[in-house]
Design a protein around this motif. Sequence first.
Motif, PDB file in Angstrom:
ATOM      1  N   ASP C  38      24.300  51.213  35.963  1.00  0.00           N
ATOM      2  CA  ASP C  38      24.129  50.618  37.292  1.00  0.00           C
ATOM      3  C   ASP C  38      22.733  50.067  37.535  1.00  0.00           C
ATOM      4  OD1 ASP C  38      26.705  51.124  38.009  1.00  0.00           O
ATOM      5  OD2 ASP C  38      26.278  52.881  39.245  1.00  0.00           O
ATOM      6  N   PRO C 111      28.411  49.090  53.834  1.00  0.00           N
ATOM      7  CA  PRO C 111      29.782  48.653  54.163  1.00  0.00           C
ATOM      8  C   PRO C 111      30.146  47.282  53.609  1.00  0.00           C
ATOM      9  CG  PRO C 111      28.688  49.564  56.112  1.00  0.00           C
ATOM     10  CD  PRO C 111      27.637  49.417  55.057  1.00  0.00           C
ATOM     11  N   SER C 112      29.155  46.377  53.522  1.00  0.00           N
ATOM     12  CA  SER C 112      29.504  45.020  53.084  1.00  0.00           C
ATOM     13  C   SER C 112      29.202  44.785  51.615  1.00  0.00           C
ATOM     14  CB  SER C 112      28.758  43.986  53.939  1.00  0.00           C
ATOM     15  OG  SER C 112      27.362  44.083  53.745  1.00  0.00           O
ATOM     16  N   TYR C 113      28.686  45.773  50.902  1.00  0.00           N
ATOM     17  CA  TYR C 113      28.349  45.566  49.489  1.00  0.00           C
ATOM     18  C   TYR C 113      29.635  45.368  48.682  1.00  0.00           C
ATOM     19  CZ  TYR C 113      25.646  46.068  45.170  1.00  0.00           C
ATOM     20  OH  TYR C 113      25.040  45.841  43.963  1.00  0.00           O
ATOM     21  N   ALA C 114      29.672  44.285  47.931  1.00  0.00           N
ATOM     22  CA  ALA C 114      30.886  43.943  47.169  1.00  0.00           C
ATOM     23  C   ALA C 114      30.524  43.831  45.702  1.00  0.00           C
ATOM     24  CB  ALA C 114      31.463  42.626  47.671  1.00  0.00           C
ATOM     25  N   LYS C 115      31.394  44.317  44.840  1.00  0.00           N
ATOM     26  CA  LYS C 115      31.040  44.384  43.419  1.00  0.00           C
ATOM     27  C   LYS C 115      32.272  44.222  42.532  1.00  0.00           C
ATOM     28  CE  LYS C 115      28.759  47.266  40.019  1.00  0.00           C
ATOM     29  NZ  LYS C 115      27.998  48.450  39.683  1.00  0.00           N
ATOM     30  N   ALA C 116      32.051  43.647  41.370  1.00  0.00           N
ATOM     31  CA  ALA C 116      33.101  43.545  40.357  1.00  0.00           C
ATOM     32  C   ALA C 116      32.427  43.640  38.993  1.00  0.00           C
ATOM     33  CB  ALA C 116      33.844  42.220  40.477  1.00  0.00           C
ATOM     34  N   VAL C 117      33.191  44.059  37.986  1.00  0.00           N
ATOM     35  CA  VAL C 117      32.668  44.116  36.627  1.00  0.00           C
ATOM     36  C   VAL C 117      33.625  43.348  35.714  1.00  0.00           C
ATOM     37  CG1 VAL C 117      31.967  45.599  34.709  1.00  0.00           C
ATOM     38  CG2 VAL C 117      31.616  46.357  37.059  1.00  0.00           C
ATOM     39  N   LEU C 118      33.073  42.422  34.911  1.00  0.00           N
ATOM     40  CA  LEU C 118      33.870  41.668  33.944  1.00  0.00           C
ATOM     41  C   LEU C 118      33.655  42.254  32.557  1.00  0.00           C
ATOM     42  CD1 LEU C 118      33.289  37.974  35.044  1.00  0.00           C
ATOM     43  CD2 LEU C 118      34.996  39.600  35.845  1.00  0.00           C
ATOM     44  N   GLY C 120      34.336  45.102  31.499  1.00  0.00           N
ATOM     45  CA  GLY C 120      33.696  46.420  31.666  1.00  0.00           C
ATOM     46  C   GLY C 120      34.412  47.476  30.817  1.00  0.00           C
TER      47      GLY C 120
END
Lengths: 120, 120, 120
Positions: C38, C111-118, C120
């Motif tokens: 992270d 609350p608004s933190y957005a995340k994705a892993v490609l 992974g």
Amino acid sequence: MPHLTLEYTRNLSNFNPTRALAALNAAMFDSGLFSEPDIKSRAIGLETFLVGISPSPRGFAHVRIALLAGRSAEERKELADAVLAALIAAVDPQNRAEIQLSVETVDLDRPSYAKAVLNG
Amino acid sequence: MPHLTLEYTRNLSNFNPTRALAALNAAMFDSGLFSEPDIKSRAIGLETFLVGISPSPRGFAHVRIALLAGRSAEERKELADAVLAALIAAVDPQNRAEIQLSVETVDLDRPSYAKAVLNG
Amino acid sequence: MPHLTLEYTRNLSNFNPTRALAALNAAMFDSGLFSEPDIKSRAIGLETFLVGISPSPRGFAHVRIALLAGRSAEERKELADAVLAALIAAVDPQNRAEIQLSVETVDLDRPSYAKAVLNG
């Protein structure tokens, strides 16, 4: 603190970031809020940028002032206004693009701020 | 406002930051939260970066959206999700590294925000 | 999260930003607050900078650690102190300029933190 960051798009005509920083730092110092050596500033030229979604000629310069929490709203507003005035004076009024200029202030978290000086 | 900053590590394969900004700004505009000329975005390619402490192939792209205080938590969450979707679509799924994508929103201090427009 | 940004002025002698990031990330990981993959860090060399309003030889390196809201003040302070220690060790004590080193921590809006892993 304070930390000042000037971002400017590379399409500003005749823009001299070194001279601009000198004017911004002078405005910071003249505010009376900071001791002279504490004012740490950098300018970053933006090669890849986009304003809105249409391809019209536009640019911007933005200043971010990070200062330790505890300043009053009035002090922050006066500081931002003074720095904006210095920024306006540093931008060629003959730019052919529409140029947006802006200044924000942001609080640094005081309890966790850590600092050292080498060769001070 | 708003100010959008896209950072991306230089190891993303086939990444086009100009095209990515166009997609991100379109997602910003489609949110209905902003007037078109107010959306000011820049992309910054990172030459020197490190994910974690092991030398495995990893990269990231991160978007920071700074907007004037006063948006609801729902509006900020929906905006971040829409921008993340646009970011995912802008990244080549064939990257050989593990790529982390993230979007944050941050409040700009409204009382001290100062702005001017030249040739507007 | 977390996102770490190291800025350094280009007048630091013998400064190796890649090695500095490795040391900073190790300090981040050793804090026990984060999982290894992270920790996302970047170093940005500053070509155009100014400390204060006088032309004396000065420079700085500044670390900004953005982490999801919810850490205690003690955790943030300990983290900043540990990262500052790593930064001091990464800077040549023989610099001829006065070098200011600083570390700040900042909360990411959870609350608004957005995340994705490609991949992974």
